[in-house]
Write a protein that holds these residues in place. Structure first.
Motif, PDB file in Angstrom:
ATOM      1  N   ALA A  10      -1.954  -9.550  -7.334  1.00  0.00           N
ATOM      2  CA  ALA A  10      -1.412  -8.538  -6.696  1.00  0.00           C
ATOM      3  C   ALA A  10      -0.536  -9.302  -5.745  1.00  0.00           C
ATOM      4  N   GLY A  73      13.522  -7.481  -3.607  1.00  0.00           N
ATOM      5  CA  GLY A  73      12.216  -7.247  -3.809  1.00  0.00           C
ATOM      6  C   GLY A  73      11.826  -5.746  -3.444  1.00  0.00           C
ATOM      7  N   GLN A 183       2.729  -2.251  -7.210  1.00  0.00           N
ATOM      8  CA  GLN A 183       1.379  -2.489  -7.978  1.00  0.00           C
ATOM      9  C   GLN A 183       1.152  -1.574  -9.060  1.00  0.00           C
TER      10      GLN A 183
HETATM   11  N1  PMP Z   1       3.922  -2.737  -1.576  1.00  0.00           N
HETATM   12  C1  PMP Z   1       2.878  -3.023  -1.917  1.00  0.00           C
HETATM   13  C2  PMP Z   1       1.898  -2.239  -2.530  1.00  0.00           C
HETATM   14  C3  PMP Z   1       2.575  -4.488  -2.374  1.00  0.00           C
HETATM   15  O1  PMP Z   1       1.442  -4.884  -2.759  1.00  0.00           O
HETATM   16  C4  PMP Z   1       3.575  -5.584  -1.973  1.00  0.00           C
HETATM   17  C5  PMP Z   1       3.356  -6.913  -1.975  1.00  0.00           C
HETATM   18  N2  PMP Z   1       2.164  -7.475  -1.688  1.00  0.00           N
HETATM   19  C6  PMP Z   1       5.057  -4.961  -1.524  1.00  0.00           C
HETATM   20  C7  PMP Z   1       4.886  -3.697  -1.386  1.00  0.00           C
HETATM   21  C8  PMP Z   1       5.868  -6.097  -0.964  1.00  0.00           C
HETATM   22  O2  PMP Z   1       6.549  -6.899  -2.166  1.00  0.00           O
HETATM   23  P1  PMP Z   1       7.435  -7.919  -1.630  1.00  0.00           P
HETATM   24  O3  PMP Z   1       6.586  -8.801  -0.700  1.00  0.00           O
HETATM   25  O4  PMP Z   1       7.517  -8.408  -3.132  1.00  0.00           O
HETATM   26  O5  PMP Z   1       8.549  -7.058  -1.332  1.00  0.00           O
END
Ligand code: PMP
Length: 390
Positions: A10, A73, A183
């Motif tokens: 995750a 991201g 997720q």
């Molecule tokens: N939303 C959720 C539900 C996540 O699990 C995560 C990463 N843990 C994120 C957002 C953020 O993702 P990122 O760090 O790749 O931008």
């Protein structure tokens, strides 16, 4: 000194050789900047980059590749919407509805928007089992609700959120919906058109792809109505001495050199995932969850957080009586089992559950049932060690 059991999917996933090869091959053979050069390398890179966009549009069943914006991201995608859409359309007294399950990435950008505009953040509560209290939704939605920003799957509890119902209810009151699918897209089939969310974000690194790339998928008419967030090269149609005209979709949201090679790597990851099959991945991970649940339920010193396995995607978080999650994770690490410990970027959720930290085992399809035994053996060792010390 022992084989690795990687149960921190995750947080981020490991990538297959095919993805690494796609990245290496691009750097070695086809690397230029996109949308700029009139030379062969730039053309080749542009084609690969735009193919990746087309592939993602197809993967999500989007109406058009123009609805696919490359970001760095999921977090960047949410911030983009909070800035570009939020600053244009949210005013004082408007409400943003989130849930108690959210990752900080789907909270802080809305807090910041509220600070800028005077909007109000409201929460859809959860039950003690970690399910969304759906019956509260009708009460919370009103004509003041501008946006429902909600996760598809909780990164702590694994809870699968009933999105179809929420999206229909939100749309009925005139609110838009942003889905944090970080997720869920890596593990479960996502059909953008039938889901009917207005925005959906996810990250490449959680689905076998490289870090530094993610996607904001937005409905074309809504993206078109939004001013650009970041300014710079590539996002314009024209720049004059006294101003600029923004470019078309999706480029108006991709200022500067985008994550070219990561996007190409992400396409290779999607090819790989579709070869394995997302339905199979989902089913398999749920079997792993069921198995770990069954085992943990026999241990009276363990409290599993969240709902029954049937309501969960491939994530199991738990707390161990009188032993801090960090100590458990560290002792598991000594026997080669990688889990995450802490608040997993969901402090409000942990507070709601009455704990400060938890241990999280999160699966991907390359995990094996035997590896669960390794986790349980490590847990047993950790508990015995702590009991001896007391
Ligand atoms: N939303 C959720 C539900 C996540 O699990 C995560 C990463 N843990 C994120 C957002 C953020 O993702 P990122 O760090 O790749 O931008």
């Amino acid at each position: 000194g022992c084989p690795l059991v990687y149960f921190d999917n995750a947080a981020t996933t490991q990538r297959p050789r095919q993805v690494i090869e796609a990245i290496t091959e691009t750097y070695e053979m086809h690397y230029g900047n996109v949308h700029r050069g009139i030379h062969r390398l730039a053309d080749e890179t542009t084609e690969l980059y735009e193919n990746a966009r087309q592939r993602i549009a197809q993967f999500l069943n989007a109406k058009s590749h123009e609805e696919i914006v490359f970001t760095s991201g999921a977090t960047a995608g949410i911030n983009l919407v909070a800035r570009a859409w939020g600053d244009a359309y949210v005013q004082e007294g408007d409400e943003i509805l989130v849930s108690e399950l959210e990752h900080h990435s789907n909270l802080v950008p809305w807090f910041q928007l509220a600070e800028r505009t005077g909007a109000v953040i409201r929460y859809i509560p959860i039950t003690d089992e970690g399910l969304l209290a759906r019956e509260q939704l009708e009460r919370l939605l009103s004509p003041r609700t501008k946006l429902v920003a909600i996760t598809a799957v909780s990164n702590v509890l694994g809870t699968i959120v009933p999105l179809t119902e929420i999206i229909a209810a939100a749309h009925a009151t005139g609110a838009l919906v942003l889905v944090d699918a970080a997720q869920s897209v890596p593990h479960r089939k996502t059909d953008g058109q039938s889901l009917n969310a207005d925005f959906l974000v996810f990250s490449g690194h959680k689905m076998l792809g490289p870090s530094g790339v993610g996607v904001l998928y937005g409905k074309r008419e809504i993206l078109e109505s939004m001013p650009p967030f970041m300014g710079g090269g590539s996002m314009i149609r024209e720049v004059r001495m006294d101003g600029f005209i923004p470019g078309d979709l999706p480029y108006r949201f991709e200022a500067g050199t985008p994550p070219i090679v990561p996007a190409i790597g992400m396409k290779a990851a999607i090819d790989y995932l579709e070869r394995v099959g997302l339905e199979r991945i989902d089913q398999y991970e749920r079997e792993l969850v069921k198995r770990l649940h069954q085992e943990l339920e026999t241990l009276d010193f363990v409290r599993i957080l969240g709902p029954k396995p049937e309501e969960k995607s491939g994530i199991v978080s738990f707390v161990v009586e009188r032993i801090h999650a960090h100590d458990i994770a560290q002792l598991l690490d000594h026997v080669g089992v990688a889990v995450r410990a802490g608040h997993h970027c969901a402090m409000p959720l942990h507070k709601r559950l009455g704990v400060t930290a938890s241990v999280r085992a999160s699966f991907y399809f390359y995990n094996l049932p035997e590896e669960i035994e390794r986790l349980l053996e490590g847990l047993d060792r950790a508990v015995r060690l702590f009991r001896r010390r007391k």
